[in-house]
Design an enzyme around this catalytic site. Structure first.
Site, PDB file in Angstrom:
ATOM      1  N   LYS A   1     -76.110-121.168 -41.443  1.00 50.93           N
ATOM      2  CA  LYS A   1     -77.485-121.297 -41.955  1.00 50.93           C
ATOM      3  C   LYS A   1     -77.862-120.118 -42.837  1.00 50.93           C
ATOM      4  O   LYS A   1     -78.432-120.284 -43.901  1.00 50.93           O
ATOM      5  CB  LYS A   1     -78.509-121.362 -40.800  1.00 50.93           C
ATOM      6  CG  LYS A   1     -78.457-122.607 -39.963  1.00 50.93           C
ATOM      7  CD  LYS A   1     -79.704-122.711 -39.085  1.00 50.93           C
ATOM      8  CE  LYS A   1     -79.843-121.571 -38.089  1.00 50.93           C
ATOM      9  NZ  LYS A   1     -78.877-121.578 -36.995  1.00 50.93           N
TER      10      LYS A   1
ATOM     11  N   ARG B   1     -87.752-123.868 -32.984  1.00 51.72           N
ATOM     12  CA  ARG B   1     -86.658-124.006 -32.034  1.00 51.72           C
ATOM     13  C   ARG B   1     -87.120-124.686 -30.749  1.00 51.72           C
ATOM     14  O   ARG B   1     -86.342-124.821 -29.815  1.00 51.72           O
ATOM     15  CB  ARG B   1     -86.114-122.627 -31.675  1.00 51.72           C
ATOM     16  CG  ARG B   1     -84.857-122.217 -32.448  1.00 51.72           C
ATOM     17  CD  ARG B   1     -84.613-120.784 -32.093  1.00 51.72           C
ATOM     18  NE  ARG B   1     -83.280-120.297 -32.134  1.00 51.72           N
ATOM     19  CZ  ARG B   1     -82.821-119.458 -33.061  1.00 51.72           C
ATOM     20  NH1 ARG B   1     -83.561-119.152 -34.106  1.00 51.72           N
ATOM     21  NH2 ARG B   1     -81.621-118.947 -32.957  1.00 51.72           N
TER      22      ARG B   1
ATOM     23  N   ARG C   1     -67.669-113.637 -36.524  1.00 47.94           N
ATOM     24  CA  ARG C   1     -68.817-113.272 -37.356  1.00 47.94           C
ATOM     25  C   ARG C   1     -69.122-111.772 -37.213  1.00 47.94           C
ATOM     26  O   ARG C   1     -69.143-111.223 -36.119  1.00 47.94           O
ATOM     27  CB  ARG C   1     -70.050-114.076 -36.936  1.00 47.94           C
ATOM     28  CG  ARG C   1     -71.277-113.681 -37.749  1.00 47.94           C
ATOM     29  CD  ARG C   1     -72.296-114.746 -37.770  1.00 47.94           C
ATOM     30  NE  ARG C   1     -73.121-114.741 -36.575  1.00 47.94           N
ATOM     31  CZ  ARG C   1     -74.186-115.519 -36.440  1.00 47.94           C
ATOM     32  NH1 ARG C   1     -74.534-116.343 -37.410  1.00 47.94           N
ATOM     33  NH2 ARG C   1     -74.892-115.476 -35.343  1.00 47.94           N
TER      34      ARG C   1
ATOM     35  N   ARG D   1     -72.866-108.400 -33.882  1.00 44.55           N
ATOM     36  CA  ARG D   1     -74.199-108.389 -33.283  1.00 44.55           C
ATOM     37  C   ARG D   1     -74.075-108.445 -31.772  1.00 44.55           C
ATOM     38  O   ARG D   1     -73.218-109.143 -31.251  1.00 44.55           O
ATOM     39  CB  ARG D   1     -74.965-109.634 -33.750  1.00 44.55           C
ATOM     40  CG  ARG D   1     -75.917-109.385 -34.870  1.00 44.55           C
ATOM     41  CD  ARG D   1     -76.406-110.658 -35.486  1.00 44.55           C
ATOM     42  NE  ARG D   1     -77.025-111.589 -34.557  1.00 44.55           N
ATOM     43  CZ  ARG D   1     -77.604-112.739 -34.939  1.00 44.55           C
ATOM     44  NH1 ARG D   1     -77.644-113.058 -36.217  1.00 44.55           N
ATOM     45  NH2 ARG D   1     -78.148-113.546 -34.068  1.00 44.55           N
TER      46      ARG D   1
ATOM     47  N   ARG E   1     -76.426-119.069 -26.148  1.00 42.68           N
ATOM     48  CA  ARG E   1     -77.239-119.441 -27.316  1.00 42.68           C
ATOM     49  C   ARG E   1     -76.948-120.873 -27.745  1.00 42.68           C
ATOM     50  O   ARG E   1     -77.847-121.598 -28.151  1.00 42.68           O
ATOM     51  CB  ARG E   1     -76.978-118.465 -28.468  1.00 42.68           C
ATOM     52  CG  ARG E   1     -77.553-117.089 -28.185  1.00 42.68           C
ATOM     53  CD  ARG E   1     -77.047-116.055 -29.146  1.00 42.68           C
ATOM     54  NE  ARG E   1     -77.554-116.280 -30.489  1.00 42.68           N
ATOM     55  CZ  ARG E   1     -76.875-116.038 -31.594  1.00 42.68           C
ATOM     56  NH1 ARG E   1     -75.640-115.595 -31.530  1.00 42.68           N
ATOM     57  NH2 ARG E   1     -77.426-116.237 -32.762  1.00 42.68           N
TER      58      ARG E   1
END
Ligand code: AMP
Length: 224
Positions: free
Chosen positions: A15, A90, A129, A162, A173
């Protein structure tokens, strides 16, 4: 009608990358609630302190806090012609709040772009990532690594994993996405706003499909 575009999809689907391409093209502000929270955390604000615990656990920050923050952002002058919403809404309460907030301006969501990728592929992407802790640029160690190991191509800042990209938090998540956010797809499907995009294509291919979907949505009468 302004371009309020919702980017939808599980964590790790790309995204953020697609959002950057779109805001450059359409000159819309990129409103990413995750980035807004991370900015508050960096600045040690009370909101940041509150959000951090939820984020570290991979849970959603409470609706009231998130909606208040979003409202404040959407009311800035640069969002007068629309915004690219990334990571918001969300939850059902957030979707209702967004509809209400936009209705107050005589606006509505133009299109919901749902980028989909199977869960196992997502977990692999999230594991690879890395994010620049200074400017937020996102990399993938396999498909899109920084030119110099650990250093951001754009700003020279440190490129790190992260805290909420650690494996246990990632799983949490994705579960939160499936349980709390996926039901919103039906909410938007009923309003005929959803355009689904296969996220397992190259970055330019996904971008191209998104542009086509936005074109189609602009040709349709507004859904208020
Ligand atoms: P993201 O960068 O979009 O993956 O968001 C990172 C984290 O920020 C999420 O796991 C949540 O803890 C929090 N967050 C971001 N957007 C929202 C939202 N709309 N509602 C509640 N929590 C959010």
């Amino acid at each position: 009608m302004a371009d309020f575009i919702v980017l939808f999809g599980p964590p790790g689907v790309g995204k953020g990358t697609q959002a950057e391409l779109l805001v450059r093209r359409f000159k819309l502000p990129h409103v990413a609630t995750g980035d807004l929270f991370r900015d508050h955390i960096k600045r040690h604000t009370p909101l940041g302190r509150l959000a951090k615990g939820y984020m570290d656990r991979g849970e959603l920050v409470p609706d009231a806090v998130t909606i208040g923050m979003l409202r404040e952002r959407i009311e800035q002058p640069d969002a007068a012609n629309g915004a690219l919403l990334d990571g918001f809404p969300r939850s059902a309460a957030q979707a209702d709040a967004l509809a209400q907030l936009l209705a107050e301006k005589g606006e509505a969501v133009r299109v919901v772009l749902l980028i989909s990728v199977p869960t196992d592929a997502l977990l692999e992407r999230l594991a690879n990532r890395r994010t620049c802790s200074r400017c937020g640029a996102v990399y993938n160690l396999v498909t899109n690594p920084p030119q110099q190991d650990g250093t951001c191509d754009r700003c020279g800042g440190p490129v790190v994993q992260r805290a909420d990209d650690q494996p246990e938090v990632q799983k949490k998540r994705i579960d939160v996405y499936l349980q709390q956010t996926m039901p919103l797809v039906d909410y938007y499907r009923e309003r005929r706003l959803v355009e689904e995009i296969d996220g397992q294509q190259t970055i330019p291919e996904v971008h191209h499909q998104i542009l086509e979907a936005i074109g189609r949505s602009r040709a349709r009468p507004a859904q208020r």
